[in-house]
Design an enzyme around this catalytic site. Structure first.
Site, short mmCIF file in Angstrom:
data_model
loop_
_atom_site.label_atom_id
_atom_site.label_comp_id
_atom_site.label_asym_id
_atom_site.label_seq_id
_atom_site.Cartn_x
_atom_site.Cartn_y
_atom_site.Cartn_z
N ASP A 119 -14.38 52.39 -26.07
CA ASP A 119 -13.41 52.62 -25.00
C ASP A 119 -12.04 53.04 -25.54
O ASP A 119 -11.02 52.45 -25.18
CB ASP A 119 -13.25 51.37 -24.13
CG ASP A 119 -14.57 50.81 -23.65
OD1 ASP A 119 -15.45 51.63 -23.31
OD2 ASP A 119 -14.72 49.59 -23.61
N GLU A 140 -16.16 55.20 -13.80
CA GLU A 140 -15.24 54.22 -14.39
C GLU A 140 -14.37 54.89 -15.44
O GLU A 140 -14.42 56.11 -15.64
CB GLU A 140 -16.03 53.07 -15.01
CG GLU A 140 -17.02 53.52 -16.08
CD GLU A 140 -18.02 52.45 -16.46
OE1 GLU A 140 -18.10 51.42 -15.75
OE2 GLU A 140 -18.74 52.65 -17.44
#
Length: 580
Positions: free
Chosen positions: A79, A252
């Site tokens: 991420d 997301e």
């Protein structure tokens, strides 16, 4: 009279014995052995080594000093998010339930990165109690606000919700959490507009609720920079994904940008496994309407031949940035499975240049393009701080604090490890915690960053009870571990290789050793698909204890979750317990 004389003789004898014991401890410490702590059993580790030896790097040397290997941050640096103040670049990644949280890397050229700290380095910033390894901190996003010259890191703690921290000095400490009760879901990101306004975008439920499994939305809300709070209501910007009729799942990781007067919303879609992809939308205002590009996705490897050589999979969850020379670059996560079957490294940070379409959309890959393993960054040269390729990291524990690569679980493990009691040693207490409990164990570990590696340590440890053990551990999560430990079994000291499952500890092999005040050397190696476990004593000749141990047991394919595997040092004064 005789009794008094006897007591005097006894007291003198005890005093001489105490002096001898104290002198002996000082002598042991001075000769390179640790002083032993008297109040509890302690394992003392003299050093820890880690050496990567992946074939790809050996077989494919970089063609010039302006090239780099992907991933640029190997191991489970997932991420990734990046920002710049115009001359410095800062990058952060997820840490889930490990402590400290959110490593922050700095670069002045986007090629040479160096970790400068951890954003969440205090317990009050990072409540992780009771959370599984793959919970905790999800998808941190870092941003720079030029209007107040402040850096922001916003993220999700799965225990407490969404929050941000801020600083004007990213090389120093960050603020305590500023919680955002009106921002729900996960993966928030901050965008600072050129007019001074700010917005948070995040993953959450769609208006009216989800209509199928994985149905999510991207929402946006204005943020008051002066008062550090949200303004108004959360507005749905994207429902489901690029094409709701196809029932896209798990949109997301949103980031908002502004290019040439237009607003762009870039998101991940498809979940973080092999169907992962990055998509982009465009609007004339921050709150929409957002229109998807008709050539989405802008990054994916999901449709490629699964039997291709050296596959890179799961590519997505990207962030993009413009360098001071005008070039555009992206950072994103992806995986490197062995034979496209499994990996123990987790989701790693990759980097590649951005291209722009004629319609004004940024993209990384199109059609059947592969994510490249070797990339050139013209005008930049590698320096000694490189984070990629094969490398060796050794720690002799002579520093007053642990190095930045070390991690504990669910807290800072205060009182469970010590670098000062025995200078030159990492001392781990045999705490009343095991590594499968949702507590803070006596564990200090680092990420696996290579398929092929060798890791060693030298340990002084004499178990006093059959509940005590110490050594090395390979940890995927609470229920998937391999342990190489010294312990006492049937009143005999042994070194054992064990596999931890959800219901039991299975002994793979065990051999008797002598461990009274003498060190034991431990070693774990991997060829990518199998682990081997060794130990050594008097002559330092390695003895193979267990060979061809299945490495896939610690993989995401077998164990699930979002992290890769960590390797490190461990001690416990308690037997494993299971709720069956």
């Amino acid at each position: 009279m005789k009794l008094n004389y006897f007591i005097q003789i006894l007291m003198i004898s005890l005093a001489l014995a105490g002096a001898f014991i104290f002198d002996s401890c000082q002598s042991i410490s001075g000769s390179g052995k640790p002083k032993f702590v008297n109040d509890s059993m302690v394992a003392n580790f003299d050093y820890f080594t880690y050496k990567g030896n992946d074939d790809f790097y050996n077989d494919n040397p970089l063609p010039g000093d302006d090239y780099y290997y992907n991933p640029i941050l190997p191991g489970w640096y997932s991420d990734p998010s990046v920002c710049t103040n115009g001359k410095d670049y800062f990058l952060v990644t997820s840490t889930f339930s490990y402590f400290p949280g959110v490593p922050i890397f700095h670069s002045t050229d986007m090629l040479n990165w160096k970790q400068i700290g951890n954003v969440l380095n205090r317990p009050e910033q990072l409540p992780l109690e009771g959370q599984r390894v793959t919970r905790g901190i999800f998808a941190p996003a870092i941003s720079y606000n030029p209007h107040n010259e402040t850096y922001y890191m916003i993220t999700t703690n799965m225990k407490g919700g969404n929050f941000l921290v801020k600083t004007q000095d990213p090389f120093g400490d960050w603020s305590d959490p500023i919680w955002l009760p009106d921002v729900h879901g996960i993966d928030p990101s901050l965008f600072f507009d050129d007019n001074g306004k700010a917005y948070i975008v995040n993953n959450d439920e769609p208006d009216g609720g989800s209509t199928y499994e994985g149905h999510r939305a991207i929402r946006g809300i204005e943020y008051d920079v002066e008062n550090d709070k949200t303004i108004g209501e959360s507005i749905m910007l994207v429902n489901g994904g690029v094409d709701l009729s196809e029932k896209p799942i798990w949109i997301e990781g949103p980031h908002m940008y502004k290019f040439n007067g237009s607003y762009y919303l870039m998101c991940a879609e498809g979940g973080t496994s092999v169907n992962h992809r990055e998509v982009i939308f465009k609007s004339d205002s921050p709150f929409g309407k957002y229109t998807p590009w008709n050539k989405n996705p802008i990054l994916t490897q999901k449709h490629l031949n699964p039997n291709r050589e050296l596959p890179i999979t799961c590519a997505g969850h990207a962030d993009i940035i413009q360098k001071d020379n005008g070039q555009w670059w992206s950072v994103f996560l992806a995986c490197r499975p062995i034979d496209n079957k499994f990996e123990n490294l987790g989701r790693e940070t990759f980097m590649m240049p951005i291209r722009w379409s004629q319609e004004g959309f940024p993209y990384m890959t199109k059609d059947d393009e592969l994510v490249p393993r070797i990339i050139r960054m013209e005008g930049v040269k590698r320096d000694s701080s490189i984070t990629f390729g094969n490398f060796e990291k050794n720690d002799d524990f002579n520093a007053a604090e642990l190095g930045m690569e070390w991690l504990t679980i669910r807290g800072n493990a205060e009182g469970l490890y010590n670098l000062k009691e025995n200078p030159g040693f990492l001392s781990l207490k045999c705490a009343d915690v095991t590594s499968n409990e949702l507590k803070v164990p006596a564990f200090v570990g680092r990420r696996l960053q290579h398929h092929k590696f060798e890791s060693t340590t030298k340990m002084y440890f004499t178990p006093g009870f059959e509940t005590e053990s110490a050594g090395m551990v390979l940890m995927k999560n609470e229920l998937h571990q391999y342990l190489l430990v010294v312990e006492k079994v049937n009143n005999q000291v042994v070194v054992s290789v064990k596999m931890l499952t959800d219901t039991a500890v299975e002994v793979i092999n065990s051999e008797a050793i002598h461990a009274e005040d003498e060190p034991v050397l431990l070693k774990i190696t991997s060829n990518g698909t199998e682990f081997s476990f060794y130990y050594a004593q008097d002559n330092n000749e390695w003895k193979l204890l267990a060979d061809k141990v299945d490495a896939s047991y610690l993989s995401t394919a077998r164990a699930g979750g979002f992290t890769g595997t960590t390797i490190g040092m461990y001690a416990s004064g308690k037997k494993f317990e299971f709720n069956q």
